[in-house]
Design a protein around this motif. Structure first.
Motif, short mmCIF file in Angstrom:
data_model
loop_
_atom_site.label_atom_id
_atom_site.label_comp_id
_atom_site.label_asym_id
_atom_site.label_seq_id
_atom_site.Cartn_x
_atom_site.Cartn_y
_atom_site.Cartn_z
N VAL A 64 13.72 35.96 27.59
CA VAL A 64 12.65 36.53 26.76
C VAL A 64 12.85 36.20 25.31
CG1 VAL A 64 11.04 38.47 26.28
CG2 VAL A 64 11.68 37.97 28.58
N TRP A 65 14.29 36.66 25.09
CA TRP A 65 14.60 36.70 23.66
C TRP A 65 14.42 35.21 23.22
CZ3 TRP A 65 16.02 41.06 20.75
CH2 TRP A 65 16.53 40.69 19.62
N VAL A 66 15.14 34.31 24.08
CA VAL A 66 15.13 32.93 23.85
C VAL A 66 13.83 32.24 23.64
CG1 VAL A 66 15.87 30.56 24.61
CG2 VAL A 66 17.33 32.52 24.57
N ALA A 67 12.80 32.67 24.59
CA ALA A 67 11.31 32.26 24.30
C ALA A 67 10.64 32.82 23.22
CB ALA A 67 10.74 32.85 25.67
N ILE A 68 10.90 33.89 22.67
CA ILE A 68 10.53 34.47 21.43
C ILE A 68 10.80 33.44 20.39
CG2 ILE A 68 10.57 36.31 19.77
CD1 ILE A 68 10.30 38.22 22.22
N GLY A 69 12.22 33.44 20.31
CA GLY A 69 12.93 32.42 19.40
C GLY A 69 12.21 30.92 19.24
N LEU A 70 11.99 30.45 20.51
CA LEU A 70 11.36 29.04 20.56
C LEU A 70 10.03 29.16 20.16
CD1 LEU A 70 12.93 27.99 23.87
CD2 LEU A 70 13.29 27.01 21.72
N TYR A 71 9.31 30.09 20.43
CA TYR A 71 7.93 30.42 20.08
C TYR A 71 7.82 30.55 18.42
CZ TYR A 71 3.54 32.11 19.02
OH TYR A 71 2.17 32.45 18.41
N GLY A 72 8.92 31.24 17.85
CA GLY A 72 8.85 31.37 16.54
C GLY A 72 9.15 29.97 15.86
N ILE A 73 9.97 29.20 16.28
CA ILE A 73 10.35 27.56 15.64
C ILE A 73 9.10 26.75 16.12
CG2 ILE A 73 11.67 25.73 15.89
CD1 ILE A 73 13.91 27.46 16.32
N LEU A 74 8.48 26.94 17.14
CA LEU A 74 7.63 25.96 17.63
C LEU A 74 6.21 26.39 17.08
CD1 LEU A 74 8.73 25.14 21.42
CD2 LEU A 74 8.99 23.66 19.39
N GLY A 75 5.80 27.63 17.25
CA GLY A 75 4.58 28.12 16.51
C GLY A 75 4.49 27.90 15.06
N HIS A 76 5.84 28.30 14.31
CA HIS A 76 5.70 27.55 12.96
C HIS A 76 5.45 26.23 12.72
CE1 HIS A 76 7.03 28.22 8.55
NE2 HIS A 76 7.92 27.29 8.81
N SER A 77 6.02 25.44 13.49
CA SER A 77 5.74 24.04 13.19
C SER A 77 4.24 23.49 13.64
CB SER A 77 6.53 22.81 13.72
OG SER A 77 7.53 23.44 14.70
N LEU A 78 3.81 24.10 14.49
CA LEU A 78 2.52 23.89 14.87
C LEU A 78 1.41 24.51 13.95
CD1 LEU A 78 2.24 24.80 18.93
CD2 LEU A 78 2.51 22.24 17.75
N ARG A 79 1.68 25.73 13.42
CA ARG A 79 0.89 26.03 12.15
C ARG A 79 0.76 25.19 11.21
NH1 ARG A 79 3.03 30.88 14.26
NH2 ARG A 79 4.39 30.87 12.69
N ASN A 80 2.13 24.49 10.73
CA ASN A 80 2.43 23.90 9.50
C ASN A 80 1.63 22.56 9.64
OD1 ASN A 80 3.61 25.62 8.02
ND2 ASN A 80 5.58 25.02 8.48
N ASP A 81 1.55 21.93 10.85
CA ASP A 81 0.98 20.65 11.26
C ASP A 81 -0.55 20.73 11.06
OD1 ASP A 81 3.34 19.62 11.38
OD2 ASP A 81 3.51 19.54 13.56
N GLN A 82 -1.38 21.82 11.37
CA GLN A 82 -2.90 21.94 11.27
C GLN A 82 -3.39 21.95 10.09
OE1 GLN A 82 -3.51 25.26 13.91
NE2 GLN A 82 -2.70 24.29 15.86
N PRO A 83 -4.25 21.28 9.85
CA PRO A 83 -5.04 21.38 8.58
C PRO A 83 -5.53 22.64 8.58
CG PRO A 83 -6.15 20.09 10.03
CD PRO A 83 -5.06 20.38 10.77
N ARG A 84 -5.56 23.32 7.06
CA ARG A 84 -6.23 24.59 6.95
C ARG A 84 -7.64 24.32 6.33
NH1 ARG A 84 -1.27 28.30 5.04
NH2 ARG A 84 -0.15 28.26 6.96
N SER A 85 -8.78 25.42 6.68
CA SER A 85 -9.93 25.33 6.06
C SER A 85 -9.79 25.95 4.81
CB SER A 85 -10.76 26.02 6.81
OG SER A 85 -11.01 25.47 8.07
N PRO A 86 -10.40 25.46 3.60
CA PRO A 86 -10.33 26.22 2.26
C PRO A 86 -10.79 27.71 2.43
CG PRO A 86 -11.56 24.41 2.17
CD PRO A 86 -11.34 24.47 3.51
#
Length: 92
Positions: A64-86
């Motif tokens: 679970v600890w590793v899964a949370i870490g992977l989510y932290g990395i993958l979730g962060h990159s996915l959030r940065n790749d998505q365009p944001r609405s003003p």
């Protein structure tokens, strides 16, 4: 093989403690990729050590600890790749 497994466990402990110390001292952000990677590496080491020694509850919590870490990395990159609405920034 036993020595290698024990070494992996001790290195994992040192890495996890290093991550926590760096976080506590303000040298690393809890949202940084570096912090997540340190937790992924240490969790993986504990999975190997705990699984080898038959400590399955510890091995499971570290999965679970590793899964949370992977989510932290993958979730962060996915959030940065998505365009944001003003005006709808998730950063507060």
């Amino acid at each position: 093989m036993k020595l290698a497994i024990e070494t992996i466990g001790w290195v994992a402990a040192a890495v996890m403690l290093s991550a926590y110390i760096l976080l506590t001292l303000g040298r690393m952000s809890g949202r940084s990729n570096g912090y997540h990677w340190l937790n992924i590496i240490s969790g993986t080491g504990f999975i190997i050590n705990s699984g080898w020694n038959g400590a399955y509850p510890s091995a499971c919590i570290n999965v679970v600890w590793v899964a949370i870490g992977l989510y932290g990395i993958l979730g962060h990159s996915l959030r940065n790749d998505q365009p944001r609405s003003p005006g709808l920034s998730g950063d507060r």
